[in-house]
Design a protein around this motif. Structure first.
Motif, PDB file in Angstrom:
ATOM      1  N   GLY A   1      38.202  51.567  42.143  1.00 17.41           N
ATOM      2  CA  GLY A   1      37.960  51.493  43.582  1.00 17.41           C
ATOM      3  C   GLY A   1      37.237  50.237  44.006  1.00 17.41           C
ATOM      4  N   LEU A   2      36.660  49.524  43.036  1.00 18.76           N
ATOM      5  CA  LEU A   2      35.911  48.308  43.331  1.00 18.76           C
ATOM      6  C   LEU A   2      35.967  47.403  42.114  1.00 18.76           C
ATOM      7  CD1 LEU A   2      33.866  46.551  44.952  1.00 18.76           C
ATOM      8  CD2 LEU A   2      32.040  47.949  43.932  1.00 18.76           C
ATOM      9  N   THR A   3      36.283  46.127  42.340  1.00 23.72           N
ATOM     10  CA  THR A   3      36.278  45.131  41.279  1.00 23.72           C
ATOM     11  C   THR A   3      35.211  44.097  41.589  1.00 23.72           C
ATOM     12  OG1 THR A   3      38.643  45.423  40.832  1.00 23.72           O
ATOM     13  CG2 THR A   3      37.631  43.380  40.067  1.00 23.72           C
ATOM     14  N   LEU A   4      34.266  43.937  40.676  1.00 27.19           N
ATOM     15  CA  LEU A   4      33.227  42.916  40.805  1.00 27.19           C
ATOM     16  C   LEU A   4      33.714  41.657  40.112  1.00 27.19           C
ATOM     17  CD1 LEU A   4      30.036  45.057  40.063  1.00 27.19           C
ATOM     18  CD2 LEU A   4      31.283  44.742  42.221  1.00 27.19           C
ATOM     19  N   VAL A   5      33.889  40.598  40.885  1.00 31.67           N
ATOM     20  CA  VAL A   5      34.491  39.353  40.399  1.00 31.67           C
ATOM     21  C   VAL A   5      33.371  38.321  40.267  1.00 31.67           C
ATOM     22  CG1 VAL A   5      36.320  37.676  40.783  1.00 31.67           C
ATOM     23  CG2 VAL A   5      36.577  40.003  41.649  1.00 31.67           C
ATOM     24  N   ILE A   6      32.963  38.051  39.027  1.00 35.87           N
ATOM     25  CA  ILE A   6      31.719  37.333  38.762  1.00 35.87           C
ATOM     26  C   ILE A   6      31.985  35.933  38.217  1.00 35.87           C
ATOM     27  CG2 ILE A   6      29.588  37.371  37.426  1.00 35.87           C
ATOM     28  CD1 ILE A   6      29.872  40.451  37.317  1.00 35.87           C
ATOM     29  N   GLY A   7      31.597  34.920  38.989  1.00 36.27           N
ATOM     30  CA  GLY A   7      31.667  33.552  38.504  1.00 36.27           C
ATOM     31  C   GLY A   7      32.991  32.860  38.768  1.00 36.27           C
ATOM     32  N   GLN A   8      33.024  31.537  38.573  1.00 28.71           N
ATOM     33  CA  GLN A   8      34.136  30.712  39.024  1.00 28.71           C
ATOM     34  C   GLN A   8      35.463  31.030  38.352  1.00 28.71           C
ATOM     35  OE1 GLN A   8      32.260  26.913  37.141  1.00 28.71           O
ATOM     36  NE2 GLN A   8      34.451  26.475  37.282  1.00 28.71           N
ATOM     37  N   TYR A   9      35.473  31.361  37.063  1.00 27.34           N
ATOM     38  CA  TYR A   9      36.740  31.609  36.390  1.00 27.34           C
ATOM     39  C   TYR A   9      37.338  32.942  36.827  1.00 27.34           C
ATOM     40  CZ  TYR A   9      35.063  27.743  33.605  1.00 27.34           C
ATOM     41  OH  TYR A   9      34.592  26.514  33.223  1.00 27.34           O
TER      42      TYR A   9
END
Length: 204
Positions: free
Chosen positions: A126-134
């Motif tokens: 239900g939620l994707t945490l997208v961490i950092g430039q790559y």
């Protein structure tokens, strides 16, 4: 998803990921894919690549970055490491080694080989945490064309399915001091969303 991978059971696909050696010749400490997932997972955490400590322990975000990430999410270590609650799939599954100014980027071979097949097998996210430039570059439309700060500042355009985030590493303390709005405005919304998704999962 290739026809071969599409025919695999979820458990067999994950087994193959954990046995992957496609980058073995260029990994200074050898391959050790570090992932966490189940088909019941409610939240997906997408980081960069494991650090040396994670490589040694086999436990994702088992470092100060993980402590801060769990604080931002408002959850315990126990909840964080429950694969029925969280899937953790970094952009590179193995520790890439040290560069001149920190760890090297995630290996380029990893995501094309495994990412799409795995994401297609996670139906309850239900939620994707997208961490950092790559991670931003892979998961956000035009994410590679903007800075991390720009992506995070525009977080509401992806919410509530995705949340672009800065890396929780202590190396980012200066960024956090310069951008206090992230912890003041975004983190409370994140904690509320995480609590709601995990409560829904507990009711199933």
């Amino acid at each position: 998803m290739t026809d071969t991978l599409a025919k695999l059971s979820f458990d067999e696909l994950v087994r193959r990921v954990r046995a992957c050696t496609i980058c073995a010749e260029v990994l200074p400490f050898g391959p050790r894919p570090v992932v966490q997932l189940s088909q019941a997972s409610r939240i997906l955490v997408v980081g960069q690549a494991p650090g040396k400590r994670v490589h040694e322990t086999g436990l994702p975000f088992n470092d100060p970055s993980g402590d801060r990430l769990r604080q931002w999410m408002g959850i315990t270590r126990e909840a964080f490491y429950d694969d029925r609650k969280l899937a953790i799939l970094p952009m590179g599954f193995c520790y890439p080694g040290k560069g001149r100014s920190g760890d090297l980027p995630p290996r380029l071979e990893c995501a094309p080989a495994w990412r799409a097949p795995l994401l297609e097998r996670l139906p309850n996210i239900g939620l994707t945490l997208v961490i950092g430039q790559y991670a931003h570059a892979w998961h956000l439309p035009d994410g590679a064309q903007r800075s991390v700060t720009e992506n995070v500042r525009n977080w509401r355009q992806y919410w509530p399915a995705l949340l672009p985030m800065p890396h929780p590493s202590p190396r980012n303390n200066l960024w956090l001091r310069r951008n206090p709005w992230f912890e003041a405005e975004v983190v409370p919304e994140l904690q509320e969303r995480v609590a709601g998704l995990l409560a829904e999962g507990d009711e199933r």
